[in-house]
Design a protein around this motif. Sequence first.
Motif, mmCIF file in Angstrom:
data_model
loop_
_atom_site.group_PDB
_atom_site.id
_atom_site.type_symbol
_atom_site.label_atom_id
_atom_site.label_comp_id
_atom_site.label_asym_id
_atom_site.label_seq_id
_atom_site.Cartn_x
_atom_site.Cartn_y
_atom_site.Cartn_z
ATOM 1 N N SER A 1 2.960 55.294 16.324
ATOM 2 C CA SER A 1 2.385 54.734 15.098
ATOM 3 C C SER A 1 0.976 55.294 14.918
ATOM 4 C CB SER A 1 2.361 53.207 15.151
ATOM 5 O OG SER A 1 1.468 52.818 16.145
ATOM 6 N N ALA A 2 0.519 55.307 13.675
ATOM 7 C CA ALA A 2 -0.781 55.915 13.396
ATOM 8 C C ALA A 2 -1.611 54.982 12.527
ATOM 9 C CB ALA A 2 -0.583 57.249 12.694
ATOM 10 N N GLU A 3 -2.922 55.078 12.679
ATOM 11 C CA GLU A 3 -3.841 54.326 11.835
ATOM 12 C C GLU A 3 -3.737 54.830 10.395
ATOM 13 O OE1 GLU A 3 -5.973 51.868 12.753
ATOM 14 O OE2 GLU A 3 -5.131 51.969 14.775
ATOM 15 N N LEU A 4 -4.076 53.953 9.449
ATOM 16 C CA LEU A 4 -3.996 54.339 8.037
ATOM 17 C C LEU A 4 -4.876 55.569 7.749
ATOM 18 C CD1 LEU A 4 -2.870 53.763 5.232
ATOM 19 C CD2 LEU A 4 -4.705 52.111 4.880
ATOM 20 N N ASP A 5 -6.059 55.623 8.360
ATOM 21 C CA ASP A 5 -6.955 56.766 8.119
ATOM 22 C C ASP A 5 -6.314 58.088 8.545
ATOM 23 O OD1 ASP A 5 -9.244 56.328 6.729
ATOM 24 O OD2 ASP A 5 -10.323 55.461 8.431
ATOM 25 N N THR A 6 -5.682 58.077 9.715
ATOM 26 C CA THR A 6 -5.001 59.288 10.209
ATOM 27 C C THR A 6 -3.883 59.662 9.254
ATOM 28 O OG1 THR A 6 -5.410 58.404 12.405
ATOM 29 C CG2 THR A 6 -3.881 60.271 12.258
ATOM 30 N N ARG A 7 -3.152 58.648 8.795
ATOM 31 C CA ARG A 7 -2.043 58.892 7.863
ATOM 32 C C ARG A 7 -2.558 59.499 6.554
ATOM 33 N NH1 ARG A 7 0.607 53.453 6.800
ATOM 34 N NH2 ARG A 7 1.453 54.766 5.163
ATOM 35 N N LEU A 8 -3.658 58.955 6.047
ATOM 36 C CA LEU A 8 -4.175 59.441 4.763
ATOM 37 C C LEU A 8 -4.771 60.848 4.908
ATOM 38 C CD1 LEU A 8 -5.799 56.160 3.399
ATOM 39 C CD2 LEU A 8 -3.666 57.222 2.646
ATOM 40 N N ASP A 9 -5.329 61.151 6.098
ATOM 41 C CA ASP A 9 -5.859 62.503 6.340
ATOM 42 C C ASP A 9 -4.725 63.527 6.309
ATOM 43 O OD1 ASP A 9 -8.460 61.709 6.543
ATOM 44 O OD2 ASP A 9 -8.463 61.555 8.737
ATOM 45 N N ALA A 10 -3.543 63.111 6.753
ATOM 46 C CA ALA A 10 -2.377 64.015 6.779
ATOM 47 C C ALA A 10 -1.314 63.468 5.824
ATOM 48 C CB ALA A 10 -1.833 64.121 8.194
ATOM 49 N N ARG A 11 -1.740 63.148 4.605
ATOM 50 C CA ARG A 11 -0.842 62.459 3.674
ATOM 51 C C ARG A 11 0.436 63.260 3.412
ATOM 52 N NH1 ARG A 11 0.250 57.200 2.536
ATOM 53 N NH2 ARG A 11 -0.647 56.508 0.567
ATOM 54 N N PHE A 12 0.316 64.603 3.389
ATOM 55 C CA PHE A 12 1.510 65.421 3.110
ATOM 56 C C PHE A 12 2.568 65.202 4.178
ATOM 57 C CE2 PHE A 12 1.147 68.795 6.284
ATOM 58 C CZ PHE A 12 -0.168 68.629 6.698
ATOM 59 N N LEU A 13 2.152 64.916 5.403
ATOM 60 C CA LEU A 13 3.124 64.617 6.468
ATOM 61 C C LEU A 13 3.574 63.170 6.394
ATOM 62 C CD1 LEU A 13 1.635 66.391 9.614
ATOM 63 C CD2 LEU A 13 3.825 66.885 8.539
ATOM 64 N N ASP A 14 2.615 62.298 6.074
ATOM 65 C CA ASP A 14 2.905 60.862 6.003
ATOM 66 C C ASP A 14 4.012 60.576 4.982
ATOM 67 O OD1 ASP A 14 2.311 58.129 6.698
ATOM 68 O OD2 ASP A 14 1.213 57.948 4.796
ATOM 69 N N VAL A 15 3.928 61.275 3.839
ATOM 70 C CA VAL A 15 4.893 61.011 2.763
ATOM 71 C C VAL A 15 6.271 61.591 3.110
ATOM 72 C CG1 VAL A 15 5.350 61.267 0.270
ATOM 73 C CG2 VAL A 15 3.045 60.810 1.047
ATOM 74 N N ARG A 16 6.355 62.412 4.151
ATOM 75 C CA ARG A 16 7.681 62.850 4.607
ATOM 76 C C ARG A 16 8.455 61.694 5.236
ATOM 77 N NH1 ARG A 16 6.577 68.686 7.567
ATOM 78 N NH2 ARG A 16 5.357 69.596 5.872
ATOM 79 N N ARG A 17 7.733 60.643 5.649
ATOM 80 C CA ARG A 17 8.420 59.485 6.234
ATOM 81 C C ARG A 17 9.152 58.728 5.135
ATOM 82 N NH1 ARG A 17 3.308 57.101 9.717
ATOM 83 N NH2 ARG A 17 3.771 58.258 11.607
ATOM 84 N N PRO A 18 10.450 58.469 5.340
ATOM 85 C CA PRO A 18 11.210 57.804 4.275
ATOM 86 C C PRO A 18 10.587 56.484 3.810
ATOM 87 C CG PRO A 18 12.688 58.681 5.932
ATOM 88 C CD PRO A 18 11.296 58.900 6.460
#
Length: 430
Positions: free
Chosen positions: A110-127
């Motif tokens: 699991s990742a913090e929201l900040d990490t997710r938003l920094d790599a949003r292009f990868l984050d949005v790959r999550r269904p």
Amino acid sequence: MRIPIQNVTPETGTAEICGWVHEVRDLGGLAFMLIRDRTGIIQVTIPKKKVSEAVLAAVKAVSRESVVRVCGPVKAIDKAPGGRELVPELIEIISLAETPLPLDVSEKVSAELDTRLDARFLDVRRPRVAAVFEIRSAATFAINEFLHNEGFTNITSPKIVAAATEGGTELFPIAYFDKEAFLNQSPQLYKQMMMAAGCEKVYEIGPIFRAEEHNTTKHLNEATSIDIEVSFTDHHEVMRILEKLIVKTYEYVDKTCSVQLANIEIDDFAVPKAPFPRLPYAEAIEIAKKKIEDPIKYGDDVSPAAERAIGAEMGGHYFIVDWPSEIRPYYAMQYEDDPSICKAFDMMHPRMELSSGAQREHRHDILVKQIAQKGLNPESFEFYLRPFRYGMPPHAGWGLGADRLVMTMLGLGNVREAVLFPRDLHRLVP
Ligand code: AMO
């Protein structure tokens, strides 16, 4: 020809799929890859002795989240996702992903929201994340359709402006040649001017910019606002339009987004029922007084703690109506029999405010007086006041925060989760 992964079945015969490598597992004589596209996941099974050297080399070289093209026969198999597997005759690595990944797309870590938003292009790959934005898109579609069917004209107002809308503060100044200019806080003045233009019913879905130094889970510095304005009507009628819009939007999401709701693990999606209760501001304050520790009195803004306490009591969407004129903008119409309160309202979700609106003051001289009473200079509003001198119908409207609508609809903990690339006090990139 590429087939969307959800359409691949044992009956497909030989299939060509394209997508991202979700997982690679090497079990010695047998290797597995999971390939994902926006429609689903398929297992690619590689019996090492039976496939070509080129396929083996590709399996060895490929990394998670690389983009690949895979071709081969499809077979039924119980244990695999979707009850089928593909045995590759060809694996083409279209775009190799670097390792390590900045974010684990498979969500094992699991990742913090900040990490997710920094790599949003990868984050949005999550269904589950993609589902939020697919639902946001469906909700926006439903809103456009509803307002279109209600006879509204979709407008676009400028985002670069010379004056504040909601009062003097909270503006982002920008460099505009040799003039002073700002990013607009709200289409308020423009949608009202369109009432003088004879458009009668207008709406806009667009960005609003607020230079507030808030650091909360519900404030953004760039938000999306759904705004309407309607002529020859009052605050009661636009409240009815608002509650109808909320119900229609939930209904549309309920009807068309079952896969996405399941991806977010929402199994109790409830469509709100209209009409929403109308709670006078004075009564809302009485409820808050009984329930919260911080002092609150008539005339105060409804604090976040008060909002939550009143929301818990109300249990669903509701309106707070009849606000003190002092704490509402100059453009709200005051009651004739008691000018200390005005025809303004907020529409609330139990967690927070979603929308503000009012019947507007359409009488020029009274409006000028109200602007001055707020300590603002009517001269800087001349472009706005002018239309009020040449035939302005009575009118009312509201602004509804799209980001908060999605946040509350999906029970998200932070408004940033409902926004692709949020802008806040600390976030300007990506
Ligand atoms: P108001 O300022 O209350 O009203 O904004 C309307 C709605 O927009 C959303 N919103 C925000 N969402 C996230 N972050 C922010 N910083 C933010 N600011 C506002 C909220 C809010 O309820 N001109 C009036 C509307 C009108 O009277 O027609 C206005 O802008 O959901």
